[in-house]
Write an enzyme that holds these catalytic residues in place. Structure first.
Site, PDB file in Angstrom:
ATOM      1  N   HIS A  55       0.829  -1.222   0.000  1.00 17.67           N
ATOM      2  CA  HIS A  55       0.000   0.000   0.000  1.00 17.67           C
ATOM      3  C   HIS A  55       0.857   1.263   0.000  1.00 17.67           C
ATOM      4  O   HIS A  55       0.469   2.282   0.568  1.00 17.67           O
ATOM      5  CB  HIS A  55      -0.988  -0.013   1.181  1.00 17.67           C
ATOM      6  CG  HIS A  55      -2.063  -1.042   0.991  1.00 17.67           C
ATOM      7  ND1 HIS A  55      -3.186  -0.810   0.242  1.00 17.67           N
ATOM      8  CD2 HIS A  55      -2.146  -2.318   1.426  1.00 17.67           C
ATOM      9  CE1 HIS A  55      -3.936  -1.910   0.231  1.00 17.67           C
ATOM     10  NE2 HIS A  55      -3.325  -2.842   0.933  1.00 17.67           N
ATOM     11  N   GLY A 105      -4.555 -12.419  -4.271  1.00 15.22           N
ATOM     12  CA  GLY A 105      -3.579 -11.368  -3.993  1.00 15.22           C
ATOM     13  C   GLY A 105      -2.274 -11.580  -4.758  1.00 15.22           C
ATOM     14  O   GLY A 105      -1.230 -11.062  -4.371  1.00 15.22           O
ATOM     15  N   LEU A 106      -2.323 -12.356  -5.852  1.00 16.78           N
ATOM     16  CA  LEU A 106      -1.109 -12.614  -6.634  1.00 16.78           C
ATOM     17  C   LEU A 106      -1.205 -11.977  -8.036  1.00 16.78           C
ATOM     18  O   LEU A 106      -0.507 -12.360  -8.958  1.00 16.78           O
ATOM     19  CB  LEU A 106      -0.859 -14.123  -6.740  1.00 16.78           C
ATOM     20  CG  LEU A 106      -0.640 -14.830  -5.400  1.00 16.78           C
ATOM     21  CD1 LEU A 106      -0.496 -16.345  -5.593  1.00 16.78           C
ATOM     22  CD2 LEU A 106       0.592 -14.290  -4.672  1.00 16.78           C
ATOM     23  N   ASP A 139       1.600  -3.884  -9.642  1.00 17.74           N
ATOM     24  CA  ASP A 139       1.357  -5.213 -10.214  1.00 17.74           C
ATOM     25  C   ASP A 139       1.633  -5.237 -11.716  1.00 17.74           C
ATOM     26  O   ASP A 139       2.302  -6.139 -12.230  1.00 17.74           O
ATOM     27  CB  ASP A 139      -0.092  -5.642  -9.955  1.00 17.74           C
ATOM     28  CG  ASP A 139      -0.473  -5.534  -8.488  1.00 17.74           C
ATOM     29  OD1 ASP A 139       0.440  -5.371  -7.655  1.00 17.74           O
ATOM     30  OD2 ASP A 139      -1.674  -5.601  -8.177  1.00 17.74           O
TER      31      ASP A 139
HETATM   32  C1  GLA Z   1      -3.007  -4.420  -4.909  1.00 15.08           C
HETATM   33  C2  GLA Z   1      -2.879  -3.260  -5.900  1.00 15.08           C
HETATM   34  C3  GLA Z   1      -1.450  -2.702  -5.886  1.00 15.08           C
HETATM   35  C4  GLA Z   1      -0.981  -2.371  -4.463  1.00 15.08           C
HETATM   36  C5  GLA Z   1      -1.265  -3.543  -3.523  1.00 15.08           C
HETATM   37  C6  GLA Z   1      -0.975  -3.196  -2.109  1.00 15.08           C
HETATM   38  O1  GLA Z   1      -2.232  -5.487  -5.333  1.00 15.08           O
HETATM   39  O2  GLA Z   1      -3.205  -3.691  -7.190  1.00 15.08           O
HETATM   40  O3  GLA Z   1      -1.379  -1.559  -6.711  1.00 15.08           O
HETATM   41  O4  GLA Z   1      -1.572  -1.197  -4.011  1.00 15.08           O
HETATM   42  O5  GLA Z   1      -2.606  -3.993  -3.610  1.00 15.08           O
HETATM   43  O6  GLA Z   1       0.369  -3.016  -1.899  1.00 15.08           O
END
Ligand code: GLA
Length: 394
Positions: free
Chosen positions: A34, A132-133, A180
């Site tokens: 974040h 979360g990947l 990402d």
């Molecule tokens: C998600 C978002 C990223 C980043 C993360 C937290 O993966 O797509 O841009 O903000 O959460 O670090």
């Protein structure tokens, strides 16, 4: 997961023309959560799990997409998919898997890339969904590469990442940062990528060969399209606005310090203060972690991961019971240097840095311990840091 040859064969069987293939990886973030949307620092690595897009151009102005994972096909005109799709999402329609590739087409069209003649596409991948990947970013980047491959345009990876982020922000409606898509484009085998999210510059940090990245999937679903992520972003912006009143040079939290918080944090609601404290301290940890990798100081790297998890859990409040169980368990295992929640949070996966010799025992202990504590069977993946998005030659 289908092999590349099988995806090519499936594309041919569906559309009766050969497709060109492109792959883009998911990612695991080692540290720096974040921080990307406050112009800060992150240290992710691309992983061995990817989305593959096969593409062939059409001439009838239609977009046909076959999603192997969702076992669904769509067949729409460019106008229906991009313009009506955009309008209905703004009117509150639920997000559909096809909105991710559609968003990329929309964003590329806005940038002047020709898409009006249409495409046939086949999408298949093995990035775990809603874990979360960054399965979404991998779909976006693979789609962008595929579409650009049908033109003579050659955009730099950073621009491709930005266009994909725009697809997700403006079309899909998830306010994600740049991490990402950036690492999916620029990942390097056996390296973590330290990204400066303000200047979109990066440095490679070699992952010492004696450790492995082990990812534990809590199986609790995570989605960036969910409300919590956007709420956190708004809180961070509120905090930056308050600090900026005192120090106008604070463009984003990247420019703020813990001393600023000590002086003016009392003007913030308690939750906003905590969110800002996480972001500001996390940026410092990322810079220290990249140095720790460079000097192969895994113990220090692990300590920083531990601190990062506590900050994400207590100040950012982005963890959940199951993730905390995984992190606590991991911290007790021999050979585990550090463990933390990775990605947007509220479920998803933990990332663990584990000595290569201990990976097998670690995996078994985690599966057993997590099962006993929660009744859930975790999926556990060991991944090398992989290279970024690329064309596939069969
Ligand atoms: C998600 C978002 C990223 C980043 C993360 C937290 O993966 O797509 O841009 O903000 O959460 O670090």
């Amino acid at each position: 997961m289908l092999t590349h040859a099988e995806i090519a064969a499936l594309h041919f069987a569906s559309y009766n023309v050969p497709g060109a293939l492109y792959a883009a990886p998911g990612r695991v973030n080692l540290i720096g959560e974040h921080t990307d949307y406050s112009d800060g620092f992150v240290l992710p690595a691309a992983i061995d799990f990817a989305t593959v897009v096969a593409i062939s151009p059409r001439t009838d102005g239609r977009i046909l997409i076959h999603s192997v994972n969702y076992e669904e096909r769509i067949d729409k005109s460019v106008h229906e998919l991009l313009d009506d799709g955009f309008a209905s999402l703004r009117a509150g329609r639920k997000v559909h898997w096809s909105d991710y590739p559609a968003g990329v087409l929309w964003s590329l069209r806005e940038h002047g890339v020709p898409v009006d003649n249409g495409f046939s596409m086949t999408i298949a991948g093995n990035v775990p969904l809603e874990a979360g990947l960054s399965s979404s970013a991998s779909v976006e980047v693979a789609t962008a590469l595929a579409v650009l491959g049908t033109t003579s345009l050659d955009l730099p990876p950073t621009k491709i990442a930005l266009l994909c982020q725009r697809a997700e922000n403006a079309f899909v409606g998830a306010n994600c940062g740049i991490m990402d898509q950036f690492v999916s484009c620029c990942g390097q085998q056996d390296h973590a990528v330290m990204i400066d999210c303000r200047w979109l510059e990066y440095q490679l940090a070699p992952i010492p060969p004696t450790v492995r990245i082990v990812i534990c999937n809590s199986m609790v679903r995570h989605t960036v399209a969910g409300g919590e992520y956007n709420t956190r972003r708004a809180e961070i912006e509120q905090g930056a606005d308050i600090l900026r009143k005192h120090r106008p040079e604070i463009m984003a939290l990247r420019d703020a310090t813990v001393a600023d918080l000590a002086k003016w944090g009392s003007e913030m609601p308690a939750n906003v203060l905590k969110r800002c404290r996480h972001v500001i301290t996390e940026n410092t940890r990322v810079l220290a972690a990249a140095d720790a990798f460079r000097s192969s100081n895994l113990t220090h790297f692990g300590d920083l991961m531990r601190q990062a998890h506590i900050s994400l859990r207590d100040d950012f409040e982005a963890s959940c019971k199951e993730i905390d169980i995984l992190v606590d368990l991991a911290n007790k295992q021999p050979g585990c240097f550090g463990a933390r929640l990775t990605g947007g949070g509220f479920g998803g996966c933990t990332v663990n840095l584990v000595a290569a010799a201990n990976v097998e025992a670690f995996t078994e202990a985690m599966r057993a311990g997590y099962g006993e504590a929660t009744g859930i069977t975790a999926e556990i993946y060991t991944s090398r840091a992989s290279g970024g998005a690329h064309a596939i030659t069969l």
